[in-house]
Write a protein that holds these residues in place. Structure first.
Motif, mmCIF file in Angstrom:
data_model
loop_
_atom_site.group_PDB
_atom_site.id
_atom_site.type_symbol
_atom_site.label_atom_id
_atom_site.label_comp_id
_atom_site.label_asym_id
_atom_site.label_seq_id
_atom_site.Cartn_x
_atom_site.Cartn_y
_atom_site.Cartn_z
ATOM 1 N N ASP A 134 24.422 -13.422 17.316
ATOM 2 C CA ASP A 134 22.680 -14.303 16.989
ATOM 3 C C ASP A 134 23.127 -13.484 18.693
ATOM 4 O OD1 ASP A 134 21.186 -15.383 18.015
ATOM 5 O OD2 ASP A 134 22.662 -17.753 17.163
ATOM 6 N N LEU A 135 22.026 -12.557 18.721
ATOM 7 C CA LEU A 135 21.518 -11.860 19.678
ATOM 8 C C LEU A 135 19.923 -12.475 20.339
ATOM 9 C CD1 LEU A 135 22.864 -8.432 19.520
ATOM 10 C CD2 LEU A 135 24.288 -9.700 20.399
ATOM 11 N N ARG A 136 20.108 -13.535 20.565
ATOM 12 C CA ARG A 136 18.348 -14.021 20.980
ATOM 13 C C ARG A 136 18.787 -15.266 22.355
ATOM 14 N NH1 ARG A 136 17.292 -18.515 17.883
ATOM 15 N NH2 ARG A 136 19.146 -19.498 16.165
ATOM 16 N N ILE A 137 17.643 -15.406 22.932
ATOM 17 C CA ILE A 137 18.141 -16.635 23.820
ATOM 18 C C ILE A 137 17.601 -18.314 23.238
ATOM 19 C CG2 ILE A 137 18.029 -15.238 25.677
ATOM 20 C CD1 ILE A 137 15.641 -15.724 26.719
ATOM 21 N N VAL A 138 16.236 -17.658 21.881
ATOM 22 C CA VAL A 138 15.854 -19.270 22.484
ATOM 23 C C VAL A 138 16.698 -19.845 21.522
ATOM 24 C CG1 VAL A 138 13.546 -20.055 20.441
ATOM 25 C CG2 VAL A 138 13.346 -17.834 22.071
ATOM 26 N N ASP A 139 16.667 -21.089 21.565
ATOM 27 C CA ASP A 139 17.716 -21.601 20.033
ATOM 28 C C ASP A 139 18.612 -21.727 20.331
ATOM 29 O OD1 ASP A 139 18.097 -24.159 18.774
ATOM 30 O OD2 ASP A 139 17.028 -23.264 16.907
ATOM 31 N N HIS A 140 19.421 -20.823 21.175
ATOM 32 C CA HIS A 140 20.694 -20.196 21.447
ATOM 33 C C HIS A 140 21.785 -21.356 22.653
ATOM 34 C CE1 HIS A 140 24.775 -18.248 22.654
ATOM 35 N NE2 HIS A 140 23.892 -17.156 21.550
ATOM 36 N N THR A 152 18.274 -4.992 19.108
ATOM 37 C CA THR A 152 18.148 -6.656 19.195
ATOM 38 C C THR A 152 19.001 -6.590 20.602
ATOM 39 O OG1 THR A 152 18.750 -6.632 16.720
ATOM 40 C CG2 THR A 152 19.072 -8.877 18.444
ATOM 41 N N LEU A 153 19.975 -5.420 20.931
ATOM 42 C CA LEU A 153 20.281 -5.819 22.284
ATOM 43 C C LEU A 153 19.782 -5.270 23.322
ATOM 44 C CD1 LEU A 153 24.081 -4.327 21.846
ATOM 45 C CD2 LEU A 153 23.252 -6.977 22.570
ATOM 46 N N LEU A 154 18.915 -4.806 23.309
ATOM 47 C CA LEU A 154 16.867 -4.340 23.800
ATOM 48 C C LEU A 154 16.950 -5.211 24.643
ATOM 49 C CD1 LEU A 154 17.181 -0.440 22.994
ATOM 50 C CD2 LEU A 154 18.523 -1.213 25.148
ATOM 51 N N GLU A 155 16.117 -6.394 22.629
ATOM 52 C CA GLU A 155 15.178 -6.965 23.338
ATOM 53 C C GLU A 155 15.999 -8.093 24.399
ATOM 54 O OE1 GLU A 155 14.446 -8.163 19.273
ATOM 55 O OE2 GLU A 155 13.621 -5.798 18.664
ATOM 56 N N LEU A 156 17.340 -8.632 23.691
ATOM 57 C CA LEU A 156 18.270 -9.664 24.394
ATOM 58 C C LEU A 156 18.078 -9.563 26.159
ATOM 59 C CD1 LEU A 156 19.704 -11.753 24.264
ATOM 60 C CD2 LEU A 156 21.876 -10.549 24.049
ATOM 61 N N ARG A 157 18.838 -8.122 26.379
ATOM 62 C CA ARG A 157 18.494 -7.799 27.684
ATOM 63 C C ARG A 157 17.001 -7.856 28.573
ATOM 64 N NH1 ARG A 157 21.655 -1.926 28.564
ATOM 65 N NH2 ARG A 157 23.357 -3.255 29.843
ATOM 66 N N GLN A 158 16.495 -7.544 27.725
ATOM 67 C CA GLN A 158 15.191 -7.670 28.082
ATOM 68 C C GLN A 158 14.916 -9.146 28.707
ATOM 69 O OE1 GLN A 158 12.412 -4.976 29.495
ATOM 70 N NE2 GLN A 158 11.396 -7.592 30.954
ATOM 71 N N ALA A 159 14.853 -9.952 27.896
ATOM 72 C CA ALA A 159 14.462 -11.288 27.220
ATOM 73 C C ALA A 159 15.599 -11.722 28.506
ATOM 74 C CB ALA A 159 14.800 -11.987 26.481
ATOM 75 N N LEU A 160 17.142 -11.988 28.469
ATOM 76 C CA LEU A 160 17.877 -12.742 30.298
ATOM 77 C C LEU A 160 16.830 -11.345 31.340
ATOM 78 C CD1 LEU A 160 20.608 -12.037 28.141
ATOM 79 C CD2 LEU A 160 20.060 -13.724 29.073
ATOM 80 N N ALA A 161 16.649 -10.038 31.484
ATOM 81 C CA ALA A 161 15.996 -9.982 32.756
ATOM 82 C C ALA A 161 14.706 -10.595 32.835
ATOM 83 C CB ALA A 161 16.006 -8.051 32.577
ATOM 84 N N ASP A 162 14.042 -11.083 32.231
ATOM 85 C CA ASP A 162 13.212 -11.934 32.199
ATOM 86 C C ASP A 162 13.162 -13.060 33.025
ATOM 87 O OD1 ASP A 162 11.294 -9.334 31.276
ATOM 88 O OD2 ASP A 162 10.500 -10.948 29.069
ATOM 89 N N ARG A 163 14.275 -13.879 33.120
ATOM 90 C CA ARG A 163 14.868 -14.977 33.504
ATOM 91 C C ARG A 163 15.793 -14.156 34.753
ATOM 92 N NH1 ARG A 163 13.286 -15.391 28.494
ATOM 93 N NH2 ARG A 163 12.233 -17.384 27.668
ATOM 94 N N GLY A 164 16.138 -13.425 35.307
ATOM 95 C CA GLY A 164 16.983 -13.300 36.479
ATOM 96 C C GLY A 164 18.744 -13.141 35.770
ATOM 97 N N GLN A 165 18.641 -12.329 34.847
ATOM 98 C CA GLN A 165 20.057 -12.195 34.400
ATOM 99 C C GLN A 165 19.932 -11.430 33.739
ATOM 100 O OE1 GLN A 165 22.492 -14.557 35.508
ATOM 101 N NE2 GLN A 165 23.668 -13.879 34.763
ATOM 102 N N PRO A 166 20.896 -10.734 34.287
ATOM 103 C CA PRO A 166 21.298 -8.787 32.877
ATOM 104 C C PRO A 166 22.513 -8.992 32.252
ATOM 105 C CG PRO A 166 22.862 -9.651 35.427
ATOM 106 C CD PRO A 166 21.702 -10.178 35.496
ATOM 107 N N LEU A 167 22.259 -8.468 31.118
ATOM 108 C CA LEU A 167 23.153 -8.762 29.864
ATOM 109 C C LEU A 167 24.166 -8.213 30.014
ATOM 110 C CD1 LEU A 167 23.833 -9.529 26.953
ATOM 111 C CD2 LEU A 167 22.895 -7.632 26.411
ATOM 112 N N ILE A 219 16.143 -22.612 31.318
ATOM 113 C CA ILE A 219 16.078 -22.234 30.395
ATOM 114 C C ILE A 219 15.237 -23.067 29.980
ATOM 115 C CG2 ILE A 219 17.001 -22.660 27.658
ATOM 116 C CD1 ILE A 219 18.751 -20.518 29.293
ATOM 117 N N ALA A 220 13.652 -22.871 29.304
ATOM 118 C CA ALA A 220 12.343 -23.104 29.799
ATOM 119 C C ALA A 220 12.496 -24.577 28.067
ATOM 120 C CB ALA A 220 11.091 -22.408 28.491
#
Length: 167
Positions: free
Chosen positions: A12-18, A57-72, A163-164
């Motif tokens: 489950d490589l996403r942050i929405v509803d995680h 998907t990992l690249l997308e997850l990395r970006q989503a986390l980076a947008d929140r100030g967190q590295p994968l 987490i919004a």
């Protein structure tokens, strides 16, 4: 550094509803972790097409986390060895993950992670791996770090994730 809440991303490589990510973020410092498991990708039901999708998907997850100030943090090898290295270097307060439906290999791997966590007395939230007794065999380190040395520098970036909307 305070003990970490590790969120182990498997399928489950996403942050929405995680839910495991949101719950870990409520408890403290979070280390988002993905472990490339060479043995998993050698299973008969794994394909190059699936690996290519996973990489995207990992690249997308990395970006989503980076947008929140967190590295994968991405490591390669046996997940038990990766977790043990993090435990020895930094301490782990909780291990969070979705329980996945996989194959026999992932089932056995999750049993090994559950056994490791019980030995290390870690909280296992999200029921990531507690499925039964683990074999006595000690896992072996299968690979090296992806994206740099394994000197712990990426672990030092563990932090709070906003987490919004409570997700």
């Amino acid at each position: 550094m305070a003990a970490l809440q590790i969120v182990w991303f498997k399928r489950d490589l996403r942050i929405v509803d995680h839910r495991p990510l949101a719950a870990a973020a409520e408890r403290g410092l979070v280390l988002p972790l993905y472990v490339v498991e060479p043995e998993l990708w050698q299973q008969p039901d794994a394909s190059e097409r699936q690996w290519m999708f996973c990489q995207e998907t990992l690249l997308e997850l990395r970006q989503a986390l980076a947008d929140r100030g967190q590295p994968l943090v991405v490591r390669a090898g046996d997940v038990v060895q990766v977790l043990e290295r993090a435990r020895r270097q930094f301490g782990i307060d909780g291990l969070w993950s979705h329980e996945e439906t996989g194959n026999g290999w992932t089932y056995q791997r999750d049993k090994r992670v559950g056994a490791w966590a019980r030995r290390a007395r870690h909280r296992l939230d999200g029921n990531p791996a507690v499925r039964g007794d683990a074999p006595d065999a000690q896992p072996q380190w299968l690979g090296q770090t992806l994206g740099g040395s394994d000197d712990g520098a990426h672990y030092a970036h563990a932090g709070r994730i906003a987490i919004a909307g409570g997700h």
